[in-house]
Design an enzyme around this catalytic site. Sequence first.
Site, PDB file in Angstrom:
ATOM      1  N   SER A  45     -94.919 -16.427  26.284  1.00 20.92           N
ATOM      2  CA  SER A  45     -96.288 -15.916  26.184  1.00 20.92           C
ATOM      3  C   SER A  45     -97.153 -16.750  25.236  1.00 20.92           C
ATOM      4  O   SER A  45     -98.377 -16.604  25.234  1.00 20.92           O
ATOM      5  CB  SER A  45     -96.279 -14.455  25.721  1.00 20.92           C
ATOM      6  OG  SER A  45     -95.729 -13.607  26.701  1.00 20.92           O
ATOM      7  N   GLY A 216     -96.295 -12.535  29.867  1.00 21.63           N
ATOM      8  CA  GLY A 216     -96.664 -13.904  30.185  1.00 21.63           C
ATOM      9  C   GLY A 216     -97.914 -14.315  29.433  1.00 21.63           C
ATOM     10  O   GLY A 216     -98.578 -13.487  28.798  1.00 21.63           O
ATOM     11  N   GLY A 218    -101.798 -16.223  28.738  1.00 20.34           N
ATOM     12  CA  GLY A 218    -103.095 -16.474  29.340  1.00 20.34           C
ATOM     13  C   GLY A 218    -103.897 -15.245  29.716  1.00 20.34           C
ATOM     14  O   GLY A 218    -103.525 -14.100  29.458  1.00 20.34           O
ATOM     15  N   CYS A 243     -96.921  -6.030  28.934  1.00 22.13           N
ATOM     16  CA  CYS A 243     -97.869  -7.029  28.431  1.00 22.13           C
ATOM     17  C   CYS A 243     -98.761  -7.562  29.563  1.00 22.13           C
ATOM     18  O   CYS A 243     -99.600  -6.838  30.065  1.00 22.13           O
ATOM     19  CB  CYS A 243     -97.105  -8.137  27.707  1.00 22.13           C
ATOM     20  SG  CYS A 243     -98.125  -9.083  26.547  1.00 22.13           S
ATOM     21  N   LEU A 244     -98.585  -8.814  29.982  1.00 18.97           N
ATOM     22  CA  LEU A 244     -99.390  -9.345  31.082  1.00 18.97           C
ATOM     23  C   LEU A 244     -99.162  -8.521  32.342  1.00 18.97           C
ATOM     24  O   LEU A 244    -100.097  -8.275  33.117  1.00 18.97           O
ATOM     25  CB  LEU A 244     -99.052 -10.817  31.332  1.00 18.97           C
ATOM     26  CG  LEU A 244     -99.813 -11.499  32.474  1.00 18.97           C
ATOM     27  CD1 LEU A 244    -101.312 -11.487  32.236  1.00 18.97           C
ATOM     28  CD2 LEU A 244     -99.322 -12.932  32.667  1.00 18.97           C
ATOM     29  N   GLN A 247    -101.382  -5.585  32.233  1.00 21.53           N
ATOM     30  CA  GLN A 247    -102.772  -5.932  32.517  1.00 21.53           C
ATOM     31  C   GLN A 247    -102.994  -6.148  34.007  1.00 21.53           C
ATOM     32  O   GLN A 247    -104.028  -5.752  34.563  1.00 21.53           O
ATOM     33  CB  GLN A 247    -103.151  -7.179  31.722  1.00 21.53           C
ATOM     34  CG  GLN A 247    -103.117  -6.980  30.216  1.00 21.53           C
ATOM     35  CD  GLN A 247    -103.061  -8.287  29.442  1.00 21.53           C
ATOM     36  OE1 GLN A 247    -103.141  -9.367  30.012  1.00 21.53           O
ATOM     37  NE2 GLN A 247    -102.901  -8.193  28.129  1.00 21.53           N
ATOM     38  N   ASN A 285     -97.704  -9.120  21.361  1.00 21.07           N
ATOM     39  CA  ASN A 285     -98.147 -10.505  21.482  1.00 21.07           C
ATOM     40  C   ASN A 285     -99.098 -10.609  22.655  1.00 21.07           C
ATOM     41  O   ASN A 285     -98.701 -10.890  23.777  1.00 21.07           O
ATOM     42  CB  ASN A 285     -96.948 -11.444  21.681  1.00 21.07           C
ATOM     43  CG  ASN A 285     -97.379 -12.873  21.983  1.00 21.07           C
ATOM     44  OD1 ASN A 285     -98.501 -13.264  21.661  1.00 21.07           O
ATOM     45  ND2 ASN A 285     -96.518 -13.647  22.605  1.00 21.07           N
ATOM     46  N   TYR A 288    -105.442 -10.247  25.262  1.00 18.10           N
ATOM     47  CA  TYR A 288    -106.318  -9.508  26.179  1.00 18.10           C
ATOM     48  C   TYR A 288    -105.871  -8.057  26.246  1.00 18.10           C
ATOM     49  O   TYR A 288    -104.716  -7.731  25.940  1.00 18.10           O
ATOM     50  CB  TYR A 288    -106.286 -10.132  27.579  1.00 18.10           C
ATOM     51  CG  TYR A 288    -106.924 -11.503  27.616  1.00 18.10           C
ATOM     52  CD1 TYR A 288    -108.258 -11.673  27.974  1.00 18.10           C
ATOM     53  CD2 TYR A 288    -106.188 -12.635  27.264  1.00 18.10           C
ATOM     54  CE1 TYR A 288    -108.840 -12.929  28.000  1.00 18.10           C
ATOM     55  CE2 TYR A 288    -106.766 -13.893  27.283  1.00 18.10           C
ATOM     56  CZ  TYR A 288    -108.086 -14.034  27.644  1.00 18.10           C
ATOM     57  OH  TYR A 288    -108.663 -15.278  27.656  1.00 18.10           O
ATOM     58  N   HIS A 328     -94.169  -4.516  23.536  1.00 20.81           N
ATOM     59  CA  HIS A 328     -92.888  -5.032  23.999  1.00 20.81           C
ATOM     60  C   HIS A 328     -91.741  -4.092  23.611  1.00 20.81           C
ATOM     61  O   HIS A 328     -91.222  -4.166  22.502  1.00 20.81           O
ATOM     62  CB  HIS A 328     -92.629  -6.426  23.407  1.00 20.81           C
ATOM     63  CG  HIS A 328     -93.470  -7.494  24.010  1.00 20.81           C
ATOM     64  ND1 HIS A 328     -93.037  -8.306  25.029  1.00 20.81           N
ATOM     65  CD2 HIS A 328     -94.743  -7.865  23.749  1.00 20.81           C
ATOM     66  CE1 HIS A 328     -93.997  -9.146  25.370  1.00 20.81           C
ATOM     67  NE2 HIS A 328     -95.046  -8.893  24.610  1.00 20.81           N
ATOM     68  N   GLU A 330     -88.752  -4.252  24.532  1.00 25.17           N
ATOM     69  CA  GLU A 330     -87.523  -5.037  24.324  1.00 25.17           C
ATOM     70  C   GLU A 330     -87.467  -5.638  22.927  1.00 25.17           C
ATOM     71  O   GLU A 330     -86.415  -6.141  22.501  1.00 25.17           O
ATOM     72  CB  GLU A 330     -87.419  -6.142  25.384  1.00 25.17           C
ATOM     73  CG  GLU A 330     -88.213  -7.405  25.104  1.00 25.17           C
ATOM     74  CD  GLU A 330     -89.702  -7.270  25.359  1.00 25.17           C
ATOM     75  OE1 GLU A 330     -90.424  -8.254  25.133  1.00 25.17           O
ATOM     76  OE2 GLU A 330     -90.162  -6.189  25.787  1.00 25.17           O
TER      77      GLU A 330
END
Length: 358
Positions: A45, A216, A218, A243-244, A247, A285, A288, A328, A330
């Site tokens: 990430s 991930g 970006g 996370c990503l 989103q 982490n 966005y 996260h 994990e």
Amino acid sequence: MKGYLVLSTGEIFEGEWFGSAADCTGEVVFNTGMTGYQEVLSDPSYAGQIITFTYPLIGNYGINERDYESLKPACKGLIVGDLCEMPSHYESGHSLAEIATNYGIGVLSGIDTRAITQIVRTEGEVYGLLTTDRAKLDSFKPQPIGKVVPGVSVKEAQTYNEDAAGPHIALIDFGYKKSILTNLLNGGCKVTVMPYSVTYNEIVALNPDGIFLSNGPGDPKDLTPQLGELKQIVENYPTMGICLGHQLISLMFGCDTERLPYGHRGSNHPVKNVITGKVYLTSQNHGYVVKPESLAVSPLELTFVNVNDKSVEGVRHKTLPISSVQFHPEAHAGPDDTNHLFADFIRQCQATGEKSYA
């Protein structure tokens, strides 16, 4: 060797250079964790980013063979206050400087990382150049990094725990951490890791019991072309996103995302379960976040909220077995307070599979 960091805001920092002597540019971000630099270094990430560690001493317990989160680091460079060159730990096999050299990463030490953190907190989106050539400082032109997921996703399917008795999970890889895979395997699952560009027909042919959308790097909107296929996938299988992945689930169901002022990156971010009222400490982490007001026009409902800034930390679908979290569970590095979410997801996949085969 002397090295330099020049920021897009104009500041220049000088320190001692370790690792690869090659120049690198990227978005400058900061991580507030006191430990876990190996996991942070190897977290996909961070692709395209220069990581500033706010904790002053980094590298003191070395690098081992167990705590990597990917096969190789994806970050551009590291900025530390004090780099320990003689680590002490029974599992340590290399120093951080040695690993940085091996993987072509530049490390700048002897820097006031708190000053850099304050700049990023004030200015928001900040880019930097790490170099050993002072003559290049005046000519630095920041270039935003875009579409980084293809560089960290697998290129073809990879299957683990082939003979597992538990559910078969398709892990769609946007830059997944090894700890996510480990948690699914420890839960008795067979796991097939699929490229980020996977299609609905490929998933149908795989015949999984559940779908997992990974973390991930970006901007999630860089993956807008994939949303149609992904939505068709998650509407037909029990799904969890992190996370990503969280989103993307929000975007595909009509929500909107926005950039945080300076991101959440660290190991002690409190989130509140809005259903039970319980607060958990989490590893985070991300740069966005899902816009909270956009949930009102979607079939998703809020499940977790950030205690500090009230940002969206989790959602679930109102009628389908789909849920996701921004943090996260994990961990690695960080607290595993919310690790039970993996068990909840696996049970959901088992229950759905039993109904399908009945």
